[in-house]
Design a protein around this motif. Structure first.
Motif: not given
Lengths: 166, 173
Positions: A78, A107, A109, A119, A131, A133, A144
């Protein structure tokens, strides 16, 4: 009952615990409480249970990371999508790439903050599937969840296309 | 509580990037066995980790710690051990007695099921193909219990089943 180990890893305050809370359907706690070394959660998925290891991102816990990712089917790295954090996160991914038998994704985030990288750019830097998020938005729970299932299927050598677009 | 019981007092803080940090410590005992510098991260994790339940005091072999949390800081008081060993021995006796009951019963169950599975394999080797009804004659067990053992063996890849009319015929692979 088959247990599948998934590890969430990343530097402090990037939102690992918030993402796991989102998966569990809990309301994200916006008061930051750092994960002390490690925490565990379980998600039930038909006859499988996904055991999630949430690893504390502080430097003094770093020596334990190698041991904690052992036997993990999927490593979810993350980042908070800031340029500095993305570059630091690349080092974690390089470490994880040395661990055989597990798949690593990222991710990106906090895609709602100013100064974020998108991203696609992050994916180009990290060179793992990435991804976008916003972990504090409860509407992202399903998204998710599908990312996790899709990536676990790929990690287990199964075709994820049955799930359709996410 | 007297001051002479106190071995060391330490304040362990938490840095958002580094993690636990030792802010200061003071030792009151010249023969100090507690290496706070080396283990402060562990002490911090012990008191702050573990989710919902947080300890106030921990008893180690050679010392005890009482910790007071103030936001992210942890004020630890290391005390020389003055625990009642007899009390611990009594607790250990009770725990061992209870666990030995559990272990002996689970071992017995395991051994019994292994013997049944062995006998099933042996019978299937001798007769080639048998139904559960035929196997039941050899065991004082219910149809479903035998079926459970057979499906276990099937999952392990030791035996297979064929279907003949409405009945399953079991044989060794």
């Amino acid at each position: 009952m088959v247990s599948i180990k998934t590890t969430f890893i990343g530097y402090p305050t990037v939102g690992k615990t918030t993402l796991i809370a989102l998966l569990k359907g809990k309301v994200p706690d916006l008061n930051y409480e750092p994960t002390m070394l490690i925490d565990f959660e379980t998600i039930q998925m038909k006859e499988h249970e996904i055991k999630i290891w949430d690893i504390g991102g502080q430097a003094s816990f770093e020596p334990y990371w190698d041991q904690f990712v052992e036997n993990s089917v999927l490593n979810v790295v993350v980042t908070d999508s800031t340029p500095q954090n993305v570059l630091k996160t690349k080092m974690i991914i390089e470490k994880l790439n040395k661990v055989k038998g597990s798949r690593t994704i990222a991710i990106a985030n906090k895609q709602d903050i100013d100064g974020r990288l998108n991203s696609n750019r992050i994916e180009n830097i990290l060179r793992v599937p990435t991804y976008p998020m916003v972990g504090i938005d409860p509407n992202n729970r399903e998204k998710l969840y599908y990312i996790l299932i899709r990536e676990l299927l790929i990690a287990c050598g199964t075709d994820p296309n049955e799930l359709g677009d996410i | 509580m007297e001051m002479e019981n106190i071995n060391t007092i330490a304040l362990i803080g938490f840095d958002i990037t580094k993690g636990p940090v030792l802010r200061w410590k003071k030792s009151y005992n010249k023969n100090n066995m507690i290496d706070v510098d080396q283990f402060y991260t562990n002490f911090y994790v012990i008191f702050r980790g573990g989710g919902k339940f947080k300890p106030k005091m921990m008893v180690f072999d050679q010392f005890q710690i009482v910790a007071f949390q103030n936001e992210m800081d942890l004020l630890c008081v290391f005390l020389d051990n003055k625990i009642n060993e007899e009390h611990f021995k009594e607790i250990k006796k009770i725990a061992e007695k209870e666990s030995s009951k559990f272990i002996s019963s689970s071992t017995k169950l395991e051994t019994e099921s292994d013997l049944i599975k062995e006998k099933l394999i042996q019978l299937l080797k001798e007769q080639e193909k048998l139904t559960i009804k035929q196997l039941k004659k050899h065991f004082p067990l219910s149809y479903w219990t035998i079926r459970r053992y057979l499906t276990d063996l099937e999952e392990d890849g030791i035996i297979v089943r064929d279907k003949e009319h409405k009945e399953h015929l079991w044989s060794v692979k």
